[in-house]
Design an enzyme around this catalytic site. Structure first.
Site, PDB file in Angstrom:
ATOM      1  N   GLY A  13      -7.412  -3.239  -9.206  1.00 13.15           N
ATOM      2  CA  GLY A  13      -8.808  -2.768  -9.241  1.00 13.15           C
ATOM      3  C   GLY A  13      -9.163  -2.092 -10.559  1.00 13.15           C
ATOM      4  N   THR A  14      -8.302  -1.196 -11.013  1.00 14.09           N
ATOM      5  CA  THR A  14      -8.589  -0.431 -12.239  1.00 14.09           C
ATOM      6  C   THR A  14      -8.699  -1.374 -13.431  1.00 14.09           C
ATOM      7  OG1 THR A  14      -7.291   1.386 -11.322  1.00 14.09           O
ATOM      8  CG2 THR A  14      -7.729   1.461 -13.693  1.00 14.09           C
ATOM      9  N   GLY A  55      16.360  -0.261  12.034  1.00 16.60           N
ATOM     10  CA  GLY A  55      15.764  -0.149  10.706  1.00 16.60           C
ATOM     11  C   GLY A  55      16.486   0.821   9.785  1.00 16.60           C
ATOM     12  N   GLU A  56      17.402   1.609  10.319  1.00 18.24           N
ATOM     13  CA  GLU A  56      18.162   2.511   9.447  1.00 18.24           C
ATOM     14  C   GLU A  56      19.008   1.678   8.492  1.00 18.24           C
ATOM     15  OE1 GLU A  56      20.375   5.317  11.803  1.00 18.24           O
ATOM     16  OE2 GLU A  56      18.563   6.242  12.604  1.00 18.24           O
ATOM     17  N   ASP A  85      -8.427   4.026 -18.190  1.00 18.15           N
ATOM     18  CA  ASP A  85      -8.943   5.329 -17.753  1.00 18.15           C
ATOM     19  C   ASP A  85      -8.521   6.404 -18.758  1.00 18.15           C
ATOM     20  OD1 ASP A  85      -6.265   5.728 -17.203  1.00 18.15           O
ATOM     21  OD2 ASP A  85      -6.483   5.549 -15.042  1.00 18.15           O
ATOM     22  N   LYS A 123     -12.851   6.226 -16.281  1.00 21.47           N
ATOM     23  CA  LYS A 123     -12.943   5.781 -14.879  1.00 21.47           C
ATOM     24  C   LYS A 123     -13.020   6.995 -13.957  1.00 21.47           C
ATOM     25  CE  LYS A 123      -8.985   5.083 -12.646  1.00 21.47           C
ATOM     26  NZ  LYS A 123      -7.685   4.503 -12.237  1.00 21.47           N
ATOM     27  N   HIS A 135       4.561   7.683 -14.066  1.00 21.87           N
ATOM     28  CA  HIS A 135       3.112   7.900 -14.051  1.00 21.87           C
ATOM     29  C   HIS A 135       2.716   9.284 -14.570  1.00 21.87           C
ATOM     30  CE1 HIS A 135      -1.001   7.368 -12.942  1.00 21.87           C
ATOM     31  NE2 HIS A 135      -0.962   8.461 -12.218  1.00 21.87           N
ATOM     32  N   GLN A 192       1.735  10.549  -6.490  1.00 22.10           N
ATOM     33  CA  GLN A 192       1.468  11.713  -5.630  1.00 22.10           C
ATOM     34  C   GLN A 192       2.183  12.911  -6.245  1.00 22.10           C
ATOM     35  OE1 GLN A 192       1.966  11.035  -1.374  1.00 22.10           O
ATOM     36  NE2 GLN A 192       1.753   8.851  -1.694  1.00 22.10           N
TER      37      GLN A 192
HETATM   38  C1  R5P Z   1      -3.955   5.239 -12.594  1.00 23.51           C
HETATM   39  O1  R5P Z   1      -4.068   6.383 -12.955  1.00 23.51           O
HETATM   40  C2  R5P Z   1      -2.839   4.324 -13.016  1.00 23.51           C
HETATM   41  O2  R5P Z   1      -2.474   4.512 -14.342  1.00 23.51           O
HETATM   42  C3  R5P Z   1      -3.243   2.883 -12.798  1.00 23.51           C
HETATM   43  O3  R5P Z   1      -4.354   2.574 -13.608  1.00 23.51           O
HETATM   44  C4  R5P Z   1      -3.613   2.659 -11.366  1.00 23.51           C
HETATM   45  O4  R5P Z   1      -2.724   3.315 -10.512  1.00 23.51           O
HETATM   46  C5  R5P Z   1      -3.603   1.194 -11.058  1.00 23.51           C
HETATM   47  O5  R5P Z   1      -3.933   1.052  -9.708  1.00 23.51           O
HETATM   48  P1  R5P Z   1      -4.810  -0.165  -9.216  1.00 23.51           P
HETATM   49  O6  R5P Z   1      -4.234  -1.384  -9.876  1.00 23.51           O
HETATM   50  O7  R5P Z   1      -4.641  -0.158  -7.723  1.00 23.51           O
HETATM   51  O8  R5P Z   1      -6.212   0.104  -9.616  1.00 23.51           O
END
Ligand code: R5P
Length: 346
Positions: free
Chosen positions: A254-255, A57-58, A196, A219, A153, A121
């Site tokens: 999901g968000t 896998g390297e 969010d 959110k 991000h 992260q």
């Molecule tokens: C969150 O702070 C990011 O801006 C995105 O809204 C989030 O990471 C999207 O992740 P997911 O689609 O898994 O909800």
């Protein structure tokens, strides 16, 4: 054409890791177009290199061409839906490509990674790593002097590098042009929102350029579980309005889908989504298919910084792709010519 050391950096060379190849090809095509306009006779192409994966896998990338003195751009897409290579595999391939280039003594090395890995992260919430910082150190230790990325991000990640420059580009210009000029969306009845509070600044930017009202979805996440959204509420009015949700990425979806359901509950008409990094991880595509069938989502507009390929784009009725390759090509060309890039980074 050999670069003039007073005006240019060394000759511009493009190296592509396997998962960055499709995007790199688009960038090279765009570089060719720029060169033609500029009457620059240099031929832009991808250097010959090979990515070797060992039985355990390297991985290592070997560059098969002379690049001493060149201004090298190494292109890699971390999240590659068209291959089974993971983000970790692709990060490691990039690191070996950067260090392989470094050993070949170029003038300058830029890592072009539209998706900065581990960008979510970037701070500690419990006993856990600040992995975005580890990635910065890894890229820097490998020999990258600059990193070009898209809608990172958390902008504070810039500060995780000691010497390497991080240039964060924005897809908003390309996405807004597409929405207004190609889709010709009626902005007269449109409200822009982010899914969010963290996306409020981005949403404000879009609403300012599009001249629309702004709403915010608040959110709350449950950090004890992976990708779990706890609750949502809406600040602003969307009744009888079309809504454009803007975000840096869709991961599991999901968000975005929770925000869209809330907006529908509050009386929104058609819901469009503009996203810089359409990862669509896990079963996101199936979830969005369902949301489209249930008339919750009308369209998702994403960029080719996550490269889904022509077949997906053609067959996915709710998806529109906007290429950011021209933007990357302009920035790369200008950096090589030592011209300003600040307008292109806005
Ligand atoms: C969150 O702070 C990011 O801006 C995105 O809204 C989030 O990471 C999207 O992740 P997911 O689609 O898994 O909800």
């Amino acid at each position: 054409m050999q670069g003039n050391p007073l005006e240019n950096r060394g000759p511009l060379s493009i190296i592509a890791c396997n998962s960055g190849k499709s995007f790199a090809k688009r960038i090279v095509t765009e570089l060719g177009k720029i060169a033609k306009k500029e009457k620059d006779e240099r031929e832009y192409r991808i250097c010959d290199s090979v990515e070797i994966i060992f039985p355990n896998g390297e991985v290592k990338v070997v560059i098969n061409e002379f690049i001493r003195g060149d201004d090298v751009y190494i292109i890699q897409c971390m999240d590659d839906p068209l291959s089974d290579r993971s983000v970790n595999d692709n990060l490691m391939a990039l690191v070996t490509a950067i260090n392989g280039a470094y050993q070949a003594d170029p003038d300058h090395i830029t890592a072009v990674t539209p998706q900065y890995p581990y960008a979510r992260q970037e701070r500690r919430k419990t006993r856990e790593a600040i992995s975005a910082r580890l990635v910065a150190h890894l890229l820097e230790a490998a020999g990258a002097q600059r990193v070009l990325t898209l809608d990172i991000h958390a902008e504070a990640i810039q500060g995780f590098f000691n010497f390497t420059k991080l240039e964060d580009m924005h897809a908003s210009g390309e996405l807004i042009d597409y929405i207004t000029q190609t889709m010709k969306l009626d902005t007269g009845n449109l409200v822009v929102t982010g899914p969010d509070v963290g996306s409020a600044e981005r949403a404000r930017h879009y609403s300012k350029i599009l001249g629309t009202p702004l709403a915010i979805v608040d959110k709350a996440r449950d950090y004890s579980k992976v990708s779990k959204v706890e609750s949502m509420r809406l600040v602003g009015r969307v009744k009888d309005k079309d809504v454009l949700i803007v975000d840096d990425m869709i991961a599991t979806g999901g968000t975005m889908l929770s925000a869209a359901s809330l907006l529908k509950e509050k009386g929104a008409k058609d819901i469009y989504v503009a996203v810089s990094l359409p990862f669509f991880n896990g079963n996101a595509v199936e979830r969005i298919d369902r949301a489209y069938d249930e008339k919750v989502i009308k369209k998702v507009i994403g960029t080719d910084a996550v490269f889904w390929g022509e077949a997906f784009v053609k067959s996915t009725v709710w998806y529109e792709e906007v290429s950011v390759a021209p933007l990357f090509a302009k920035v790369i060309y200008n950096i090589n010519k030592k011209r300003s890039v600040s307008k292109l980074l806005r």
